[in-house]
Design an enzyme around this catalytic site. Structure first.
Site, PDB file in Angstrom:
ATOM      1  N   GLU A   1      27.706  -4.425 -23.018  1.00 25.03           N
ATOM      2  CA  GLU A   1      28.121  -4.600 -24.416  1.00 25.03           C
ATOM      3  C   GLU A   1      29.477  -3.979 -24.759  1.00 25.03           C
ATOM      4  O   GLU A   1      30.178  -4.484 -25.628  1.00 25.03           O
ATOM      5  CB  GLU A   1      27.043  -4.060 -25.356  1.00 25.03           C
ATOM      6  CG  GLU A   1      26.732  -2.583 -25.173  1.00 25.03           C
ATOM      7  CD  GLU A   1      25.599  -2.119 -26.079  1.00 25.03           C
ATOM      8  OE1 GLU A   1      25.252  -2.844 -27.021  1.00 25.03           O
ATOM      9  OE2 GLU A   1      25.065  -1.006 -25.856  1.00 25.03           O
TER      10      GLU A   1
ATOM     11  N   ASP B   1       0.802  -1.230   0.000  1.00 21.73           N
ATOM     12  CA  ASP B   1       0.000   0.000   0.000  1.00 21.73           C
ATOM     13  C   ASP B   1       0.835   1.280   0.000  1.00 21.73           C
ATOM     14  O   ASP B   1       0.304   2.358  -0.246  1.00 21.73           O
ATOM     15  CB  ASP B   1      -0.925   0.036   1.228  1.00 21.73           C
ATOM     16  CG  ASP B   1      -2.015  -1.027   1.166  1.00 21.73           C
ATOM     17  OD1 ASP B   1      -2.302  -1.497   0.055  1.00 21.73           O
ATOM     18  OD2 ASP B   1      -2.552  -1.385   2.225  1.00 21.73           O
TER      19      ASP B   1
END
Length: 810
Positions: free
Chosen positions: A659, A196
């Site tokens: 990469e 919540d």
């Protein structure tokens, strides 16, 4: 002085006197043998118990895992308490010592593996007496409680009674005087686990982001069927006393209306709602979405239910209306990347707080402020949380909103602007602002454009959209956008406007001509590193072309998260969740086949954000990045680590590689190395994720973040245009008229692009300093590497009142 205190003092002295060594690529700490020994002995002689209590929340397992592994790393004994406080009271097999391997494969599991239960016994003194007895017998004096405000209040009560409980146990002959002396005080640290997000003092509680993921998945699915049949859907989400889930859901899906308990609608809300729905249909929309928090009430305290709203819409408008009550599906499923990282960071901080505590240290709760971990007095937070409930019960709703904090209020203000204010018919603001996307696509770009366009229209401005970035600006691919133009854009991935990496320098003449032709007075650029460098070029171009002397602001949007001036970029969270989901499936595959190591290549250019954070969220054994250079010896250490791992019950490995982390140590090279060295011990596989990381529907975080960034950028732009109006035209040539809007620690701030130049490594397209690099030791420790735990920047105890008066976080 006690032995443990000596260890701690020594360790902190070591931290403060460390020598900092800088190389062109990285910053590192030089450690002596004594320093490493101090780090590894912080917890010797101490015992920590961890329990989860109250309602479950996704991400609790990540916190438990971090507490266990960091606790063991520091030399402490760590115990699971199964079934929450009930397990603490019952003792026996409910309190069991944890091992490194016992928390393996927990990260991706929802709920709580060690169980949770409501416990009446612990509310009584007799129950707490039994719990104290169980802890003393095991030598446990440190308790980490993961739960809501009720669970944390119970923990504080337990701590305050501790001395009396021990005295009673000693009088009854259940513990010895020596045992009482050894356990003379109890340290308590709380982590808030609640979907919540109803605990004051933290921006996000563990589980909230995952719950939003579940809700948005359902909203997106419902949207398609609602459009097909021209329906109105009323969705009821959890939130008995807090409307956070409902509010952020409404922002994330562009809902027509939201009902939350903190701010009941005006007495004539029925008329306003029906008028709003019919206006939306008149503008061409085929659906209406209404979000209701389960605790929604009107000004008189009467509940507003989803069924009553449905009846109203059907009776007044005759629309085909359906109700969906989401219920406990919001608690279920896999935790999001955000919750895994949040749980892990909070777990590490909890262990440090416990090991540093003294008898005079108040029980604290570890919370999140912006991207920083902070410690707050537990009962201050509990009291403010109770004050909210009290204010709502007394119908002091404005006070309740303020007590929720500025982040909540910011969400509410943006929602009201986008949902409740009718766009003016005339362009009273008379300013013309253009918005464009630059660089690679990133999920959330469309949400930023939608927010920018609609806030601009509400202010009475004329808003233009530019297709295909700077190239489109040069070619005149520009059109005016109305309210409906951006309808439904919030949940769509990619870039609806089209985006290119082209920079403006070569097209200054054509761009200047089109700025004049279309009377563009301000430019909002949503994009990545090219958007930032394009902004710098525009600043340079002002020397030659007066037409470029218009205000502009860059909203960082790139999966790489490499834009200087911002800790977060729109789109990075979505890419992170995509990587995380893929890693989960790969780990599951590896667990099934046994003795298998996967090497995964992530995007990010030279920036290792995705690889590092995905490694932390997915439980990777290593994450290779450019910012932390590595050698063949490092690779050898990683292989040897995995060889040892295959001898345990955890017979799988996950390695991430950014990469561009190293030109020579490519993904193929690392795969071949692991394959060769692992012969007869483990198999290796590789996976290049590629452009799937740029695609997909944006996460709730990216939708909400982009929406607020767009709104803030347009508000800034309107003010800056007025400020730059001279002699009948716009002329902006000061450094602060070209900015990046970024999240810095706890606040959204505008920073001149020219001031950010010194903070930028242009060759590698990354900021010179990146906050997330400080999280890399956590990744390595949780993967069981023998490294230093750097606590030089751990959180210090703050007070909630002081925190709340500061800048509002995003």
């Amino acid at each position: 002085m006690r032995k443990e205190e000596l260890h701690l003092k020594f360790f902190m002295c070591v931290i403060q006197s460390r020598q900092l060594v800088r190389t062109p690529q990285r910053t590192e700490w030089i450690m002596t043998h004594e320093e490493h020994h101090a780090a590894k002995t912080l917890g010797i002689g101490k015992a920590i118990a961890v329990l989860t209590s109250g309602g479950d929340a996704q991400g609790m397992n990540a916190a438990v895992r971090a507490v266990v592994r960091v606790g063991i790393f520091t030399g402490a004994r760590v115990f699971f308490v199964h079934e929450g406080y009930q397990g603490l009271v019952d003792g026996g097999d409910h309190i069991r010592e944890a091992t490194w391997e016992s928390v393996s494969m927990m990260l991706q599991l929802g709920g709580t593996v060690i169980g949770s239960a409501r416990c009446k016994d612990f509310r009584e003194r007799e129950g707490r007496l039994r719990a104290a007895h169980n802890l003393v017998k095991l030598g446990i004096t440190n308790l980490c409680v993961i739960g809501g405000d009720g669970s944390l209040t119970g923990a504080d009560t337990f701590r305050s009674e501790w001395s009396d409980l021990l005295s009673d146990l000693q009088k009854a002959g259940k513990i010895t005087a020596e045992e009482a002396t050894k356990s003379n005080y109890l340290n308590i640290v709380g982590l808030v686990g609640s979907i919540d997000n109803d605990f004051c003092g933290t921006d996000m509680t563990i589980g909230t982001d995952s719950a939003l993921h579940r809700i948005i998945e359902i909203v997106d699915a419902i949207t398609t069927t609602a459009q097909s049949h021209q329906r109105t859907f009323v969705l009821e989400v959890m939130g008995r006393h807090c409307g956070y889930l409902a509010l952020v859901t409404s922002l994330s899906c562009g809902a027509d209306w939201v009902f939350i308990p903190e701010c009941p609608p005006d007495d004539d809300w029925e008329d306003h709602l029906c008028r709003r729905l019919s206006e939306t249909r008149t503008r061409g929309s085929r659906l209406n979405i209404i979000i209701v928090a389960e605790g929604a009430i009107d000004r008189n305290g009467k509940p507003i239910t989803s069924e009553s709203i449905k009846d109203l819409v059907v009776k007044r408008l005759g629309y085909d209306t359906r109700v969906t009550v989401l219920g406990h599906v919001q608690r279920g499923g896999t935790p999001s990347a955000f919750d895994r990282i949040l749980g892990s960071r909070m777990g590490v901080e909890a262990v440090m707080a416990l090991l540093e505590a003294t008898p005079d240290t108040p029980a604290c709760v570890v919370s999140l402020s912006g991207n920083q971990a902070v410690r707050l007095p537990l009962m201050e937070c509990v009291q403010v949380t109770k004050d909210v409930t009290k204010a709502m019960a007394e119908r002091k709703f404005d006070e309740a909103m303020k007590l929720r904090g500025r982040s909540f209020m910011n969400n509410w203000e943006v929602y009201k602007l986008l949902a409740h204010i009718r766009p003016p018919v005339s362009k009273s603001g008379s300013h013309t602002v253009a918005v464009m996307n630059v660089g690679a696509p990133a999920a959330g770009m469309n949400a930023a454009v939608r927010s920018t366009v609609r806030i601009g229209l509400i202010q009475g401005n004329r808003v233009l959209v530019v297709h295909d970035g700077f190239e489109g600006l040069a070619k005149g691919q520009i059109e005016e956008a109305g309210w409906s133009y951006v309808g439904g854009w919030t949940g769509q991935g990619g870039s609806k406007l089209g985006t290119k990496r082209t920079l403006p320098r070569k097209s200054f003449e054509q761009i200047s001509a089109n700025i004049t032709k279309f009377n563009i007075q301000g430019l909002i650029i949503v994009g990545g590193f090219e958007a930032y460098t394009g902004g710098l070029e525009l600043m340079e171009g002002r020397k030659q072309y007066d037409e470029l002397c218009i205000p502009f602001v860059v909203i960082p949007a790139t999966v790489s998260n490499n834009v200087p001036g911002s800790d977060f970029s729109v789109g990075a969270d979505t890419a992170l969740n995509t990587i995380c989901m893929t890693c989960d499936r790969i780990k599951q595959s590896a667990a099934g086949t046994k003795r298998r190591v996967f090497i995964i290549e992530t995007m990010g250019g030279y920036c290792g954000y995705l690889a590092t954070m995905a490694g932390l969220a997915a439980g990777a054994d290593a994450a290779y990045i450019f910012e932390e250079p590595f050698t063949i010896r490092d690779l050898q250490v990683n292989v040897e680590h995995l060889v040892q791992k295959m001898k345990t019950t955890v017979k799988r490995g996950l390695v991430l590689r950014n990469e561009k982390c190293n030109e020579n140590y490519s993904t193929d090279f690392i795969f071949n190395l692991y394959s060769e060295e692992g012969k007869g011990i483990f198999d290796s596989r590789k996976n290049v994720l590629g452009h799937m990381q740029q695609g997909g529907s944006p996460t709730p975080f990216d939708r909400n973040f982009a929406t607020k960034m767009g709104a803030k950028a347009m508000n800034w732009m309107s003010g800056k245009i007025k400020e730059s109006y001279r002699n009948g035209r716009i002329f902006a040539n000061t450094p602060d008229s070209g900015c990046v809007l970024g999240m810095r620690k706890r606040a959204l701030v505008f920073q001149p692009v020219t001031e950010l130049k010194e903070q930028t490594d242009f060759e590698h397209r990354i900021p010179k300093e990146q906050w997330w690099l400080k999280l890399r030791p956590i990744l390595k420790i949780l993967a069981k590497y023998e490294i230093d735990l750097d606590t030089s920047e751990h959180a210090h105890l703050e007070h909630i009142s002081r925190k709340r008066s500061g800048e509002a976080p995003a």
